[in-house]
Design a protein around this motif. Structure first.
Motif, PDB file in Angstrom:
ATOM      1  N   UNK A   7       0.789  -1.286   0.026  1.00  0.00           N
ATOM      2  CA  UNK A   7       0.143   0.059  -0.106  1.00  0.00           C
ATOM      3  C   UNK A   7       0.899   1.258  -0.051  1.00  0.00           C
ATOM      4  N   UNK A   8       2.036   1.183   0.877  1.00  0.00           N
ATOM      5  CA  UNK A   8       2.794   2.697   1.071  1.00  0.00           C
ATOM      6  C   UNK A   8       3.671   2.564  -0.218  1.00  0.00           C
ATOM      7  N   UNK A   9       3.974   1.440  -0.727  1.00  0.00           N
ATOM      8  CA  UNK A   9       4.775   1.565  -1.940  1.00  0.00           C
ATOM      9  C   UNK A   9       4.154   2.203  -3.357  1.00  0.00           C
ATOM     10  N   UNK A  10       2.742   1.904  -3.388  1.00  0.00           N
ATOM     11  CA  UNK A  10       1.977   2.295  -4.604  1.00  0.00           C
ATOM     12  C   UNK A  10       1.754   3.687  -3.972  1.00  0.00           C
ATOM     13  N   UNK A  11       1.404   4.081  -2.899  1.00  0.00           N
ATOM     14  CA  UNK A  11       1.158   5.670  -2.547  1.00  0.00           C
ATOM     15  C   UNK A  11       2.688   6.410  -2.878  1.00  0.00           C
ATOM     16  N   UNK A  12       3.534   5.728  -2.590  1.00  0.00           N
ATOM     17  CA  UNK A  12       4.781   6.850  -2.687  1.00  0.00           C
ATOM     18  C   UNK A  12       5.584   6.460  -4.146  1.00  0.00           C
ATOM     19  N   UNK A  13       5.449   5.356  -4.553  1.00  0.00           N
ATOM     20  CA  UNK A  13       6.298   4.798  -5.963  1.00  0.00           C
ATOM     21  C   UNK A  13       7.529   4.601  -5.555  1.00  0.00           C
ATOM     22  N   UNK A  14       7.971   4.374  -4.404  1.00  0.00           N
ATOM     23  CA  UNK A  14       9.445   4.509  -3.790  1.00  0.00           C
ATOM     24  C   UNK A  14       9.564   3.444  -2.673  1.00  0.00           C
ATOM     25  N   UNK A  15      10.123   2.364  -2.900  1.00  0.00           N
ATOM     26  CA  UNK A  15      10.245   1.267  -1.723  1.00  0.00           C
ATOM     27  C   UNK A  15      10.838   1.665  -0.550  1.00  0.00           C
ATOM     28  N   UNK A  16      11.984   2.367  -0.628  1.00  0.00           N
ATOM     29  CA  UNK A  16      12.649   2.944   0.627  1.00  0.00           C
ATOM     30  C   UNK A  16      11.763   3.928   1.551  1.00  0.00           C
ATOM     31  N   UNK A  17      10.933   4.898   0.765  1.00  0.00           N
ATOM     32  CA  UNK A  17      10.076   5.929   1.580  1.00  0.00           C
ATOM     33  C   UNK A  17       8.959   4.975   2.043  1.00  0.00           C
ATOM     34  N   UNK A  18       8.559   4.175   1.222  1.00  0.00           N
ATOM     35  CA  UNK A  18       7.264   3.067   1.705  1.00  0.00           C
ATOM     36  C   UNK A  18       7.795   2.258   3.269  1.00  0.00           C
ATOM     37  N   UNK A  19       8.880   1.541   3.002  1.00  0.00           N
ATOM     38  CA  UNK A  19       9.474   1.053   4.348  1.00  0.00           C
ATOM     39  C   UNK A  19       9.762   1.943   5.289  1.00  0.00           C
ATOM     40  N   UNK A  20      10.017   3.314   5.025  1.00  0.00           N
ATOM     41  CA  UNK A  20      10.275   4.165   6.185  1.00  0.00           C
ATOM     42  C   UNK A  20       8.617   4.371   6.622  1.00  0.00           C
ATOM     43  N   UNK A  21       7.664   4.755   5.808  1.00  0.00           N
ATOM     44  CA  UNK A  21       6.498   4.919   6.287  1.00  0.00           C
ATOM     45  C   UNK A  21       5.802   3.840   7.172  1.00  0.00           C
ATOM     46  N   UNK A  22       5.982   2.790   6.650  1.00  0.00           N
ATOM     47  CA  UNK A  22       5.323   1.350   7.491  1.00  0.00           C
ATOM     48  C   UNK A  22       6.112   1.186   8.841  1.00  0.00           C
ATOM     49  N   UNK A  23       7.299   1.392   8.768  1.00  0.00           N
ATOM     50  CA  UNK A  23       8.190   1.436  10.026  1.00  0.00           C
ATOM     51  C   UNK A  23       7.670   2.369  10.864  1.00  0.00           C
ATOM     52  N   UNK A  24       7.671   3.775  10.501  1.00  0.00           N
ATOM     53  CA  UNK A  24       7.019   4.802  11.519  1.00  0.00           C
ATOM     54  C   UNK A  24       5.524   4.313  11.712  1.00  0.00           C
TER      55      UNK A  24
END
Length: 155
Positions: A1-18
């Motif tokens: 979900x976060x990867x699709x929203x950000x289109x960036x795996x690293x940003x998505x991982x940061x979001x999920x971790x937070x």
């Protein structure tokens, strides 16, 4: 979900971790049956915060006239060398087509589609996560599936 929203795996991982840290701090005392909608609400809020920060960053970049290209992802996934490589290539292409079509939906449509279809939440839980009415969930899902159908039929 976060990867699709950000289109960036690293940003998505940061979001999920937070989101996970925030969820654990705030809702660890809740019963485990309440966790899925609560977690997805926290995740959605983290995604919205990321979008807000991106808008501020874009405004600052425009003001300073700098161009930052580090956020561009390099989609270089290799195809596994299993029994039938042609089948795997077709499946990879179909998966990429679906992911691209979902990522082109509006943020609200992405969220409702992923929560309802991929995560299997009920309409009620999805509405609670997205902080909207159940009717709004149904409308967004209907529009999302129609747009996906149209995009995927073209390809």
């Amino acid at each position: 979900m976060a990867v699709m929203a950000t289109k960036n795996r690293d940003d998505a991982l940061d979001i999920v971790q937070d989101a996970m840290l925030s969820f654990a701090r705030r809702y660890s005392e809740k019963s485990d049956t309440e966790w899925p909608p609560l977690f997805y609400r926290v995740l959605q809020n983290q995604i919205r915060d990321w979008y807000r920060r991106q808008q501020v960053r874009k405004a600052f970049e425009w003001f300073s006239q700098s161009k930052d290209t580090e956020h561009l992802a390099n989609p270089s996934e290799s195809v596994s060398g299993a029994d039938d490589p042609v089948y795997h290539l077709q499946q990879e292409g179909l998966r990429n087509d679906i992911l691209e079509a979902v990522s082109n939906l509006s943020l609200r449509q992405q969220q409702v589609f992923l929560l309802r279809i991929w995560e299997g939440l009920s309409v009620r839980d999805t509405a609670a996560v997205m902080q909207c009415s159940e009717g709004s969930v149904k409308t967004h899902l209907s529009r999302a599936t129609e747009q996906l159908r149209q995009r995927l039929e073209k390809e």
